[in-house]
Write a protein that holds these residues in place. Structure first.
Motif, PDB file in Angstrom:
ATOM      1  N   GLN A   1       0.831  -1.217   0.000  1.00 13.73           N
ATOM      2  CA  GLN A   1       0.000   0.000   0.000  1.00 13.73           C
ATOM      3  C   GLN A   1       0.859   1.258   0.000  1.00 13.73           C
ATOM      4  O   GLN A   1       0.559   2.228  -0.699  1.00 13.73           O
ATOM      5  CB  GLN A   1      -0.933  -0.003   1.215  1.00 13.73           C
ATOM      6  CG  GLN A   1      -2.059  -1.007   1.065  1.00 13.73           C
ATOM      7  CD  GLN A   1      -2.889  -1.175   2.327  1.00 13.73           C
ATOM      8  OE1 GLN A   1      -2.464  -0.778   3.420  1.00 13.73           O
ATOM      9  NE2 GLN A   1      -4.075  -1.750   2.185  1.00 13.73           N
ATOM     10  N   ALA A   2       1.934   1.255   0.797  1.00 14.58           N
ATOM     11  CA  ALA A   2       2.799   2.441   0.867  1.00 14.58           C
ATOM     12  C   ALA A   2       3.419   2.731  -0.503  1.00 14.58           C
ATOM     13  O   ALA A   2       3.511   3.882  -0.936  1.00 14.58           O
ATOM     14  CB  ALA A   2       3.893   2.222   1.914  1.00 14.58           C
ATOM     15  N   ILE A   3       3.813   1.666  -1.201  1.00 15.05           N
ATOM     16  CA  ILE A   3       4.421   1.840  -2.528  1.00 15.05           C
ATOM     17  C   ILE A   3       3.384   2.366  -3.521  1.00 15.05           C
ATOM     18  O   ILE A   3       3.645   3.299  -4.288  1.00 15.05           O
ATOM     19  CB  ILE A   3       5.053   0.516  -3.016  1.00 15.05           C
ATOM     20  CG1 ILE A   3       6.271   0.205  -2.153  1.00 15.05           C
ATOM     21  CG2 ILE A   3       5.439   0.587  -4.494  1.00 15.05           C
ATOM     22  CD1 ILE A   3       6.901  -1.140  -2.396  1.00 15.05           C
ATOM     23  N   ALA A   4       2.174   1.800  -3.455  1.00 13.11           N
ATOM     24  CA  ALA A   4       1.122   2.236  -4.392  1.00 13.11           C
ATOM     25  C   ALA A   4       0.797   3.716  -4.166  1.00 13.11           C
ATOM     26  O   ALA A   4       0.666   4.491  -5.123  1.00 13.11           O
ATOM     27  CB  ALA A   4      -0.119   1.372  -4.209  1.00 13.11           C
ATOM     28  N   ARG A   5       0.711   4.110  -2.886  1.00 14.70           N
ATOM     29  CA  ARG A   5       0.402   5.524  -2.571  1.00 14.70           C
ATOM     30  C   ARG A   5       1.491   6.426  -3.133  1.00 14.70           C
ATOM     31  O   ARG A   5       1.225   7.439  -3.765  1.00 14.70           O
ATOM     32  CB  ARG A   5       0.316   5.714  -1.047  1.00 14.70           C
ATOM     33  CG  ARG A   5      -1.091   5.544  -0.488  1.00 14.70           C
ATOM     34  CD  ARG A   5      -1.182   6.119   0.922  1.00 14.70           C
ATOM     35  NE  ARG A   5      -0.116   5.690   1.826  1.00 14.70           N
ATOM     36  CZ  ARG A   5      -0.170   4.573   2.570  1.00 14.70           C
ATOM     37  NH1 ARG A   5      -1.223   3.786   2.514  1.00 14.70           N
ATOM     38  NH2 ARG A   5       0.820   4.260   3.370  1.00 14.70           N
ATOM     39  N   SER A   6       2.743   6.046  -2.890  1.00 13.28           N
ATOM     40  CA  SER A   6       3.848   6.896  -3.325  1.00 13.28           C
ATOM     41  C   SER A   6       3.903   6.972  -4.858  1.00 13.28           C
ATOM     42  O   SER A   6       4.151   8.038  -5.429  1.00 13.28           O
ATOM     43  CB  SER A   6       5.150   6.376  -2.729  1.00 13.28           C
ATOM     44  OG  SER A   6       6.185   6.470  -3.623  1.00 13.28           O
ATOM     45  N   GLU A   7       3.660   5.860  -5.528  1.00 11.60           N
ATOM     46  CA  GLU A   7       3.692   5.884  -7.005  1.00 11.60           C
ATOM     47  C   GLU A   7       2.588   6.782  -7.542  1.00 11.60           C
ATOM     48  O   GLU A   7       2.781   7.511  -8.512  1.00 11.60           O
ATOM     49  CB  GLU A   7       3.563   4.461  -7.566  1.00 11.60           C
ATOM     50  CG  GLU A   7       4.824   3.646  -7.338  1.00 11.60           C
ATOM     51  CD  GLU A   7       4.824   2.291  -8.042  1.00 11.60           C
ATOM     52  OE1 GLU A   7       3.738   1.709  -8.231  1.00 11.60           O
ATOM     53  OE2 GLU A   7       5.925   1.810  -8.380  1.00 11.60           O
TER      54      GLU A   7
END
Ligand code: GLU
Length: 297
Positions: free
Chosen positions: A107-113
């Motif tokens: 989730q953190a990666i998806a948000r940042s992307e």
């Protein structure tokens, strides 16, 4: 000094033709160099690696014509040794406890992307690097968590000298070559070195055992080429010697995909049941002196 080679399979599935190639290269290279060939069972995953699979694996290798000194090292009996190396790294502040779940990381990666519009960096195997800066990793004192390498800190510690590995290339009398390959461990980010459910990891135990068994030549498939950069960093941090490396060709199926145990096809067990002989296996993998060229001169 007598060269020492090893074949180090993980018994979490049946051996296939790709393993036969790796085992034969190691075994025959050791013979040609008047060295020793060791078998090591990399069974730190005690759920997926079963005694039946270990038996099947050793039976397949003997059938193929290999032999090795006993007793064989099984990594599942060495967790205390790996724990000592993990402690050493912890005491130097090079590991940090990590409690983020896979879902939180995703989730953190998806948000940042989404926010930056940039793809998150990935390791050489294509997995996203651990996004430490995006997660609030809390101190977790009871030890029931994974431990990650603080890559930035580790890289600073080894920054005073170039970090390379020696790759024993395919040689011939006119092309004798050992090349220094620059190690790029930071391409892997903050890797897990001890798991929550297992007090070690492949990367940690492989370098500890190659040193403990005085392996002089690590000969394995091209798929582990980039991991060697990380292994060199761990050797440096733990003051372990660096063996010579050789990464051999991988077998691919007709569609060009790497063969793997999980595909279930072309296992030595199945081929044996269908009547194949050890000579047939050598023919199927096109095993020849070319595969040993790195060790002949
Ligand atoms: N155990 C690893 C595997 O089966 C190989 C380790 C190595 O050769 O360094 O993929």
């Amino acid at each position: 000094m007598c060269p020492i080679f090893r074949f180090a399979p993980s018994p979490n599935g049946a051996l296939h033709l790709g393993h036969a190639l790796s085992a034969l290269i190691n075994f025959e290279a050791a013979q040609r160099r008047q060295g020793q060939f060791l078998l090591r069972i990399e069974d730190i995953d005690t759920i997926r690696c079963t005694p039946n699979q270990v038996n099947q694996m050793t039976d397949d290798l003997r059938w193929l014509g290999l032999d090795w000194p006993e007793p064989v090292v099984q990594q599942s009996s060495r967790f205390d040794v790996y724990a000592a190396s993990i402690d050493q790294l912890k005491q130097r502040g090079l590991l940090y406890p990590s409690i983020a779940s896979r879902k939180e990381i995703r989730q953190a990666i998806a948000r940042s992307e989404e926010q930056t519009g940039h793809p998150h960096p990935r390791d050489p195997d294509g997995a996203p690097l651990f996004p430490r800066h995006l997660l609030k990793e809390k101190e977790h004192a009871n030890g029931d968590c994974a431990w990650r390498l603080d890559m930035e800190k580790a890289m600073k510690l080894v920054a005073s000298a170039p970090l390379n590995w020696q790759e024993n290339g395919l040689r011939s009398p006119s092309y004798p070559q050992v090349s220094a390959i620059p190690a790029q461990p930071n391409a892997w980010g903050d890797v897990i070195l001890a798991r929550k459910d297992c007090p070690t990891s492949y990367h940690l135990s492989v370098v500890v055992d190659d040193a403990a068994q005085k392996i002089s030549h690590v000969v394995r498939g091209q798929d582990l080429y980039h991991a060697t950069g990380l292994h060199r960093l761990l050797q440096q941090l733990l003051a372990l010697p660096a063996p010579l490396y050789h990464h051999h060709r991988l077998l691919t199926d007709i569609a060009g995909q790497k063969l793997s145990k999980s595909r279930g096809d072309l296992s030595l067990k199945t081929l044996r049941a269908q009547g194949a002989t050890p000579a047939d296996i050598r023919t199927m993998i096109e095993f020849s002196d070319d595969d040993l060229a790195a060790f002949l001169y």
